[in-house]
Design an enzyme around this catalytic site. Structure first.
Site, PDB file in Angstrom:
ATOM      1  CG  HIS A  40      -5.826  -5.383   4.783  1.00 39.58           C
ATOM      2  ND1 HIS A  40      -6.834  -5.453   5.706  1.00 39.58           N
ATOM      3  CD2 HIS A  40      -6.138  -6.301   3.816  1.00 39.58           C
ATOM      4  CE1 HIS A  40      -7.713  -6.369   5.335  1.00 39.58           C
ATOM      5  NE2 HIS A  40      -7.308  -6.887   4.174  1.00 39.58           N
ATOM      6  CD  GLU A  41      -4.176  -6.251   0.289  1.00 40.83           C
ATOM      7  OE1 GLU A  41      -4.026  -7.487   0.163  1.00 40.83           O
ATOM      8  OE2 GLU A  41      -5.285  -5.698   0.329  1.00 40.83           O
ATOM      9  CG  HIS A  44      -4.492 -10.883   3.124  1.00 35.15           C
ATOM     10  ND1 HIS A  44      -5.312 -11.654   3.901  1.00 35.15           N
ATOM     11  CD2 HIS A  44      -5.221  -9.767   2.807  1.00 35.15           C
ATOM     12  CE1 HIS A  44      -6.477 -11.045   4.068  1.00 35.15           C
ATOM     13  NE2 HIS A  44      -6.435  -9.887   3.425  1.00 35.15           N
TER      14      HIS A  44
END
Length: 702
Positions: A40-41, A44
């Site tokens: 997920h990170e 980003h």
């Protein structure tokens, strides 16, 4: 900043963990959760770098930093709380929202706030996008390896619940719900929990004929339900906890001619083939008064201790004697009819919910026949018509009307349906009706231990039943292999579904007494204002056998759940299954949220950090493919939840960006600070709440 909160996991846990592999399971779960957060990170981070944003910190975990290393312009860190993570960019800091409106920071071309709206939208949505992709890949890899799923076959029904009254039967295979294909029992559970109003269930009977019924789920204590449970095989599960015996102490199977062992498969009873547990139990109940011979296939373990994929088996016969029901010397009064199966003999004969059965043939119920014996009485009249006298109150308390109904009976045995709680009515399968048995005494059996105590009389209420071990240090089990201690049935309190006391059913207590025959029975009664008796209790220690009435079960426990392995034959098929499961997971999580906020799902179904680890640990015990399915679901869960329009989460940032894109101006610093403060309070409150739920479940009071 992202947080992991598992909203609803309806996947059945098929195995309990054992000591071997505990450390490996724990490491797999930790690694898997770390991967979900990491990807997920990473989404980003990668898109922010692609857009030229200065990333100050990339953290797995939230809270105090435990370890960090600077590489280039970015600090890479592991933080104390592993259930979250964040990418800290110049001009975007959830803990300092003023950065988003700072003109000075916005002048830096490498700041997040200096980028165009569409670029910031890409950055914010990249985490969710990455979770969808990784979730899909987890699912696809799992299906390529082969996923063990609970078969969509009904094994048990709860009398009086919607599925039972609709006419669904043990052995029915459910193929679709509301037109959506059902792959496994988890799909069934989710469809029921997340439905609105009536649902259309289509499937196939055990004899191959098709069926279609309309069912309206009822609201249980935590979620909607229709009252069905999955089927099991006739194989005794070799993955049961080591301290659970394969037979209940005190039951007939415990004194059989040979032991029943883990891995044994029962293939026939008295020469009649059996495939499923519900078939086995129906035969046991129909031949309750007879000695039974079980044909058992037992795996032969190689002498060298190696494990074979398909071990050789030996066939043996195990003889199990019958055993009478345990009588407590009290007959309870019959209550009204609580439920009737649609299209059943009872319905066709005119029996109605609310009718009070007073006589069967020439026997007065409660005086000449114990109401608890009615399921057996009707089954014993198979092929005949029984004259059933009922009292009915048309229009309410105007007056009672007596009617005599002629109801044909079948050979469907009684006492095979699951007594799920204190308000579950007693099923009479031979006619398709279910009745309540009151906790009011109708008759005290002469010469019984209860009668000799001198404490019981007609019309007296029983308020509570406690099943006590004669030796407090001894261990025994109920019919499901649980160790119920203490085992107290309090009729003065509502059951888990909040049913009122008028619906309390004595049959539940009677079934519990039969499940643990080695226990003493303590009956509590209230004060009697007429003679000044202050109330109290009587302990019944004698296991008095009932006359001509036998246990329907022989006490074999731990049957293996009926499951199937879904394995993709090619990567193309695996990707197709992965796409389908990704779509259904996302929809189900959304529907779960809708159901939760609509009040039809209890917040107690939420799980937080402890619940996630606990579920993941148990799932890891079932193999890598099952763990991948769990992590895939968790990844999709993270994607959906973080895109909710809650300040601090990705969805909240997206709302601000949409506002800016439409109005051509950024929200004011006051609005952003207020929204972030409210979002932080909400997230912290939610986190504390799910922790409380987790520990409540862990300590057994949630």
């Amino acid at each position: 900043m992202e947080f992991l909160v598992l909203l609803l996991d309806t996947s059945p846990v098929l195995a309990a963990s054992n000591l071997p592999g505990m450390i490996g399971n724990a490491l797999l779960v930790i690694l898997g959760l770390g991967m979900v957060i990491f990807f997920h990170e990473l989404g980003h981070f990668a898109v922010a770098k692609w857009c030229g944003v200065h990333v100050e910190r990339f953290s797995i975990g939230i809270g105090p930093i435990l370890w960090s290393r600077q590489k280039g312009e970015t600090e890479y860190a592991f933080s104390a709380l592993p259930f979250g993570g964040y990418v800290k960019m110049l001009g975007q800091d959830d803990m300092d929202p003023n950065q988003m409106t700072s003109d000075e920071i916005a002048e830096n071309p490498r700041s997040y706030s200096a980028k165009k709206v569409w670029q910031r939208m890409l950055i914010i949505s990249a985490g969710v996008t990455m979770n969808v992709i990784t979730g899909f890949l987890f699912f696809a890899i799992a299906y390529r390896m082969g996923v063990l799923e609970m078969s969509p076959v009904v094994g048990y029904l709860h009398p009086g619940d919607p599925a039972w009254t609709a006419g669904i039967l043990p052995g029915d295979r459910i193929d679709s719900i509301n037109g959506e294909t059902v792959r496994n029992f988890t799909d069934i559970t989710q469809s029921i929990v997340l439905s609105r109003g009536e649902i259309e269930i289509q499937g196939q009977r055990a004899d191959g004929t098709d069926f279609s019924v309309t069912v309206t789920p009822r609201q249980g204590d935590r979620a909607q339900k229709v009252g069905i449970a999955p089927a099991a095989t006739t194989r005794i599960w070799d993955e049961m906890p080591a301290d659970v015996p394969t037979t209940n102490p005190g039951m007939p199977a415990a004194v059989a001619s040979a032991d029943f062992r883990r891995g044994d498969r029962i293939t026939a009873i008295n020469g009649r083939p059996v495939t499923y547990r519900h078939d086995l139990e129906r035969i046991e109940a129909s031949l309750a008064d007879q000695e039974l011979v079980y044909t058992v296939e037992r795996p032969i373990k190689p002498a060298d201790g190696t494990t074979e994929a398909e071990p050789a088996v030996e066939t043996l016969e195990v003889t199990v004697p019958p055993r009478p029901m345990r009588s407590i010397g009290l007959w309870m009064a019959i209550g009204p009819v609580r439920a009737i199966i649609k299209g059943s003999n009872a319905e066709q004969a005119g029996l109605q919910v609310g009718d009070q059965i007073t006589r069967v043939d020439d026997l007065a119920v409660g005086r000449d026949i114990d109401p608890l014996r009615l399921p057996n009485y009707f089954a014993g009249k198979a092929g005949q018509t029984v004259a059933v006298t009922v009292t009915r109150q048309p229009g309410g308390p105007v007056g009672e009307t007596e009617k005599v109904l002629q109801i044909p009976a079948t050979d469907a045995p009684g006492w095979v349906d699951m007594m799920i709680n204190k308000s579950t009515p007693l099923a009479i399968p031979a006619i398709g009706a279910a009745i309540q048995i009151q906790r009011r005494i109708a008759k005290v059996v002469e010469g019984s231990e209860a009668a000799l105590s001198g404490k019981f009389k007609v019309d007296q209420q029983i308020t509570k039943v406690a099943l006590e071990r004669p030796d407090p240090k001894s261990v025994d089990y109920d019919a499901l292999g649980n160790k119920p201690s203490p085992f107290v049935i309090d009729f003065e309190t509502a059951d888990q579904d909040g049913e009122v006391q008028d619906h309390m059913n004595w049959a539940y207590a009677f079934a519990a007494i039969q499940d643990v025959p080695l226990r003493d029975v303590r009956l509590y009664f209230p004060a009697d204002s007429a003679d000044g008796d202050g109330g109290g209790s009587v302990l019944l220690t004698k296991n008095e056998p009932a006359t001509d009435w036998y246990l329907p079960s022989r006490g074999i426990v731990g049957f293996e759940p009926l499951s199937l392995t879904r394995k993709a034959e090619s990567w193309g098929e695996a990707f197709g299954l992965g796409v389908g499961y990704t779509k259904s997971s996302a929809i189900n999580i959304y529907l779960t949220l809708r159901t939760l906020f609509g009040g039809r799902l209890s917040p107690k179904e939420l799980s937080g950090p402890v619940g996630i680890v606990s579920i993941g640990y148990q799932v890891a015990d079932q193999g890598l493919s099952k763990l991948l399915m769990f992590l895939g679901f968790l990844s999709i869960n993270l994607a959906v939840l973080n895109f909710l329009p809650i300040p601090i989460l990705d969805g909240g940032h997206m709302v601000f960006l949409i506002w800016e894109g439409v109005t051509r101006r950024k929200p004011s610093a006051r609005v952003i600070n207020w929204a972030h403060g409210m979002g932080l309070v909400f997230i912290v409150t939610l986190f504390v709440f799910v922790l409380w739920v987790d520990f409540s479940k862990l300590l057994g009071f949630g």
